[in-house]
Design a protein around this motif. Structure first.
Motif, PDB file in Angstrom:
ATOM      1  N   CYS A 144      -5.936   4.619   2.990  1.00 45.60           N
ATOM      2  CA  CYS A 144      -7.000   4.161   3.926  1.00 45.60           C
ATOM      3  C   CYS A 144      -6.325   2.581   4.308  1.00 45.60           C
ATOM      4  O   CYS A 144      -6.636   2.179   5.601  1.00 45.60           O
ATOM      5  N   VAL A 145      -6.010   1.885   3.316  1.00 43.95           N
ATOM      6  CA  VAL A 145      -5.418   0.644   3.787  1.00 43.95           C
ATOM      7  C   VAL A 145      -4.148   0.534   4.563  1.00 43.95           C
ATOM      8  O   VAL A 145      -4.109  -0.502   5.236  1.00 43.95           O
TER       9      VAL A 145
ATOM     10  N   SER B  52      -8.746  -3.042   3.717  1.00 44.79           N
ATOM     11  CA  SER B  52     -10.065  -3.235   3.415  1.00 44.79           C
ATOM     12  C   SER B  52     -10.229  -3.910   2.167  1.00 44.79           C
ATOM     13  O   SER B  52      -9.321  -3.432   1.124  1.00 44.79           O
TER      14      SER B  52
ATOM     15  N   VAL C  89      -6.035   7.786  -2.192  1.00 45.08           N
ATOM     16  CA  VAL C  89      -6.566   7.912  -1.210  1.00 45.08           C
ATOM     17  C   VAL C  89      -6.782   6.378  -0.493  1.00 45.08           C
ATOM     18  O   VAL C  89      -6.649   6.243   0.463  1.00 45.08           O
ATOM     19  N   ALA C  90      -6.897   5.341  -1.429  1.00 45.29           N
ATOM     20  CA  ALA C  90      -7.407   4.087  -0.906  1.00 45.29           C
ATOM     21  C   ALA C  90      -6.148   3.580  -0.477  1.00 45.29           C
ATOM     22  O   ALA C  90      -6.301   2.714   0.570  1.00 45.29           O
TER      23      ALA C  90
ATOM     24  N   ILE D 276      -4.062   2.505   7.124  1.00 45.55           N
ATOM     25  CA  ILE D 276      -4.609   2.708   8.482  1.00 45.55           C
ATOM     26  C   ILE D 276      -5.443   1.348   8.731  1.00 45.55           C
ATOM     27  O   ILE D 276      -5.214   0.867   9.812  1.00 45.55           O
ATOM     28  N   SER D 277      -6.217   0.889   7.927  1.00 42.95           N
ATOM     29  CA  SER D 277      -6.780  -0.129   7.988  1.00 42.95           C
ATOM     30  C   SER D 277      -7.050  -1.068   6.830  1.00 42.95           C
ATOM     31  O   SER D 277      -7.920  -0.500   5.945  1.00 42.95           O
TER      32      SER D 277
ATOM     33  N   GLY E   8     -10.455  -0.673  -0.672  1.00 40.24           N
ATOM     34  CA  GLY E   8      -9.244  -0.246  -0.782  1.00 40.24           C
ATOM     35  C   GLY E   8      -8.451  -1.008  -1.545  1.00 40.24           C
ATOM     36  O   GLY E   8      -7.816  -0.478  -2.575  1.00 40.24           O
TER      37      GLY E   8
ATOM     38  N   SER F 278       0.724  -1.150  -0.027  1.00 42.74           N
ATOM     39  CA  SER F 278      -0.017   0.057   0.128  1.00 42.74           C
ATOM     40  C   SER F 278       0.792   1.172   0.076  1.00 42.74           C
ATOM     41  O   SER F 278       0.510   2.165  -0.870  1.00 42.74           O
TER      42      SER F 278
END
Length: 240
Positions: A57-58, A63, A53-54, A60-61, A66, A9
């Motif tokens: 987000c990934v 998904s 952005v994805a 951080i957590s 993402g 990521s």
């Protein structure tokens, strides 16, 4: 698998920043304008932003959404340029993202996903070594000076010219690279061998960044190293 997902990521985050920054240079040769697929500069800019952005987000957590966005954007960018934008690094990014998505969708297959990532990484080195040892130009040390002098480099370097102008040193370095790549499958034998080979791999890719500007390769392959280390550890069973 979380470490692999986090690293890939971060790699995608850097790749998207690079692509956004490079747009001003691409406009001169018009690759971001409307093409036969009807995709234009604005759409691809949005794709890069969504993927950027994805990736955050990934980080951080993790998904499914993402990872899916990053995987899809990697495919779209490759389609836009009629193939991968940055060679093998984009292919490795795609494979690791696909494996990470599989592990997240089906946790019971996490071991398989790790094995897939490790296999892609190990075989990439081994196949590269096979190709080089079959080439007389690599065996006699003449290929390396050619790439050093004529391939795109991140910056001018006196070290680059010094290495290219030394036939003996070029021969030694060429064979070091060949042997390293051919022996890389040994990284899976034990945790110690894994640490040794991935450490050498990191140095190898840093050298490629310095001499050839292959920055994407460093982060893409670095993302695969945790899978190699985990699979080489006999204490690792089940999922991680």
């Amino acid at each position: 698998m979380n470490l692999v997902t986090g690293l890939i990521s971060f790699a995608v985050f850097l790749q998207n920043l690079e692509m956004l920054w490079l747009q001003k240079y691409f406009k001169a040769c018009d690759p971001w304008q409307k093409n036969k697929h009807g995709l234009n500069q604005q759409i691809y800019t949005l794709v890069l932003i969504f993927s950027l952005v994805a990736s955050i987000c990934v980080l951080i957590s993790p998904s499914v959404a993402g990872l899916s966005i990053m995987l899809l954007s990697t495919c779209w960018i490759s389609a836009r340029f009629g193939g991968s934008f940055n060679g093998g690094s984009d292919f490795m990014t795609f494979h690791i993202l696909a494996a990470a998505l599989l592990a997240l969708l089906f946790p019971s297959y996490e071991r398989i996903a790790l094995s897939y990532v490790a296999a892609q990484s190990v075989m990439s080195y081994f196949i590269a070594g096979i190709v080089k040892i079959k080439s007389s130009e690599w065996r006699n040390g003449r290929a390396l000076p050619f790439f050093l002098l004529y391939a795109n480099a991140a910056h001018e370097s006196s070290t680059k010219y010094w290495l290219a102008k030394s036939p003996i040193l070029s021969l030694i370095v060429s064979w070091c690279v060949i042997v390293f790549e051919l022996l890389f499958p040994l990284s899976l034998l034990s945790p110690t061998s894994a640490i040794i080979f991935v450490s050498l791999g990191a140095v190898f890719h840093l050298g490629n960044v310095y001499f050839f500007g292959l920055n994407r390769f460093f982060f893409a392959w670095l993302s695969s190293y945790p899978a190699i280390i985990l699979l080489a550890n006999p204490l690792v069973t089940g999922t991680q």
